[in-house]
Every structure is written in C-alpha cells, then in structure tokens.
Design an enzyme around this catalytic site. Structure first.
Site, PDB file in Angstrom:
ATOM      1  N   ASN A   1      -1.734   3.613  -1.168  1.00 17.06           N
ATOM      2  CA  ASN A   1      -1.347   3.912  -2.394  1.00 17.06           C
ATOM      3  C   ASN A   1      -1.754   3.238  -3.593  1.00 17.06           C
ATOM      4  OD1 ASN A   1       1.176   5.537  -1.876  1.00 17.06           O
ATOM      5  ND2 ASN A   1       1.746   4.382  -0.494  1.00 17.06           N
TER       6      ASN A   1
ATOM      7  N   ASP B   1      -2.451   3.995   9.020  1.00 23.64           N
ATOM      8  CA  ASP B   1      -2.955   2.706   8.989  1.00 23.64           C
ATOM      9  C   ASP B   1      -2.348   1.800   9.638  1.00 23.64           C
ATOM     10  OD1 ASP B   1      -0.272   3.226   7.791  1.00 23.64           O
ATOM     11  OD2 ASP B   1      -0.778   1.712   5.992  1.00 23.64           O
TER      12      ASP B   1
ATOM     13  N   ASP C   1       1.013  -6.426   7.916  1.00 23.14           N
ATOM     14  CA  ASP C   1       0.085  -5.729   7.108  1.00 23.14           C
ATOM     15  C   ASP C   1       0.727  -5.817   5.620  1.00 23.14           C
ATOM     16  OD1 ASP C   1      -1.638  -4.175   5.487  1.00 23.14           O
ATOM     17  OD2 ASP C   1      -1.437  -2.486   6.842  1.00 23.14           O
TER      18      ASP C   1
ATOM     19  N   THR D   1       0.870  -2.295  -0.123  1.00 23.99           N
ATOM     20  CA  THR D   1       1.812  -1.898  -1.123  1.00 23.99           C
ATOM     21  C   THR D   1       3.276  -2.078  -0.667  1.00 23.99           C
ATOM     22  OG1 THR D   1       0.311  -0.305  -1.815  1.00 23.99           O
ATOM     23  CG2 THR D   1       2.650   0.159  -2.291  1.00 23.99           C
TER      24      THR D   1
END
Length: 260
Positions: free
Chosen positions: A9, A110, A130, A133
């Site tokens: 994003n 992802d 992770d 965003t």
C-alpha cells in the site's frame, strides 16, 4: 535473471536475482495508486539504469500485489520492457505450503512469499514478523502455515494518533532519550518505540503459549529495525525475505517448463 516485484500500500519493492539466486539489487519505490503502464515502465527502467542492470537479461518476472489498481499496469509495464508476461501471485500458484486458512485467496501473497523464504532458510517452528503498512505475525511449523495476526503498522498508528488528537504533532520514528518522555514529542516517540517493542514481545509469548516454542523468530519490513533493537526476544532481521520468497516461488513454478 528474475525480476521480483512486491506492491504494498505504501511501498513497491523491486528486486533482481541472478541465475544462482543472488540478489543483484533491491529498491523501494513509493506506491502510486493510479499509475499508467508507461509510468510504471519508466520507474523500472530508471532502476535498471541506476543499478547498471540490463533489462534484456531478464528471463522472467513475478509480481505480488495487495493494490489491485496498480497490478495490471505494473504487469503491463514488465511485459512491455521484457517481452514476457510476469507471473502473478494468486490462486493456482504452487508454494509448497500447507496453508490452514478458511479462504486461501484471503491470505496475502506477501505473507505467503515471506513464509516460503523463511521455511527455506530457517529451522521451524518459525514466527515471522512483517512490519510494513500493517504488522503481521505468522506462525509456521514444518511446512504448515498455522495462521497469523494482523494489526496496525507503526506509521499507520502514529499517523492516526496525530490526525485524531489535535494537540499531538506528526513526528518521525526515532529513539527517545529516555523511556520517560519529558516533552510531547519524546513522549510520543517513547510510546511508539517501546509500545511496539512490547507488543511484539507480548505477541511472541502468546503465540508460543498456543504452539511449540519458536526455533526462529525472523522479521522484515521497513519499520522493523527501529523497533527490534528494543525487543527482549532474539529476532533475526532479513530485509529481503519477501523478495527471496517470490524468487523461490517463481523457480518452483517454472522449473518444469525450463527442463522441457
């Protein structure tokens, strides 16, 4: 060479791997919500020029995206530059993972890519963090993806705090002088740094309560380095984990074609 692209994003990460799986370059571009195919192509061409790489040497490409409005344009740009349609992460792509999910197409590509790379490189059970965003924390045992947790990313939460509280300024993520903030900015920085580090530590402990203790805790994402140094758990940082996973998935899905 294999071109790997992950469209997040906020950031589009681009990596180029040679035939031995070595990362030749990695770069991050700001994700534009409504780019044209040609704008995407120009961005990629500039990266290859910057890193002295040759587009003619690209034998294939793979794209992971959580921004549908960008996916088709980036795919078109790759095909325009290389003459080859890229592989798109999604249903039908072989990953080698046993994914425990109610709906497999709801699991972010992802997350899948990071999991494939982690299993290839580290002993299990594995906790993957992770920090982009959003912050995702996944738990894997052997080749089984057990599940994950998703919560607001560091910068997303910080921006929301500044937007909703008129007296609180927009700040950068930097370590405070002390855990005790003596002014508004330092107090916010202390909350962001120590709060997120404590959240990561607490979630690791909770995950291990419901599964076996992790043999590996590995983190990736742009926000991770500033936070991980304040965590009490031992956490390995791998900036290239996602792109490494995309490369491995590309190889897994094209090996038969190359042999034939």
């Amino acid at each position: 060479m294999v071109l790997t692209i992950d469209i997040d994003n906020s950031t589009t990460n681009v990596g180029l791997f040679d035939q031995n799986g070595k990362l030749c370059f990695r770069s991050g571009l700001t994700t534009s919500r409504n780019p044209t195919r040609d704008q995407c192509a120009i961005s990629l061409m500039n990266l290859f020029t910057l890193y002295h790489a040759d587009l003619k040497e690209v034998s294939g490409a793979v794209i992971s995206s959580v921004v549908p409005s960008v996916t088709a344009h980036m795919s078109g740009a790759v095909e325009l530059l290389t003459g080859k349609a890229p592989m798109l992460m999604g249903p039908g792509i072989k990953t080698g993972l046993n994914i425990k999910s109610d709906l497999h197409n709801q699991l972010g590509s992802d997350i899948v890519a990071c999991s494939v790379a982690a299993i290839d490189q580290y002993p299990t059970p594995i906790i993957i963090i992770d920090m982009g965003t959003a912050v995702t924390m996944s738990y894997l045992h052997d080749r089984t993806y057990e599940g994950c947790m998703i919560f607001p990313g560091v910068l997303v939460a910080l921006d929301a705090l500044s937007e909703r509280a008129a007296a609180l300024p927009h700040i950068s993520v930097e370590p405070p002088a002390s855990i005790f903030g003596h002014n508004t900015v330092d107090a916010m920085r202390s909350g962001v740094i120590y709060g997120n580090a404590s959240m990561i530590d607490g979630m690791i402990a909770r995950i291990e309560e419901h599964g076996q203790p992790a043999a590996t805790v590995v983190a990736t994402g742009d926000s991770a380095p500033e936070i991980l140094r304040y965590c009490k758990h031992s956490i390995t940082y791998n900036a290239d984990l996602l792109l490494q996973g995309l490369y491995l998935i590309y190889r897994k899905n094209t090996e038969g074609r190359r042999r034939s």
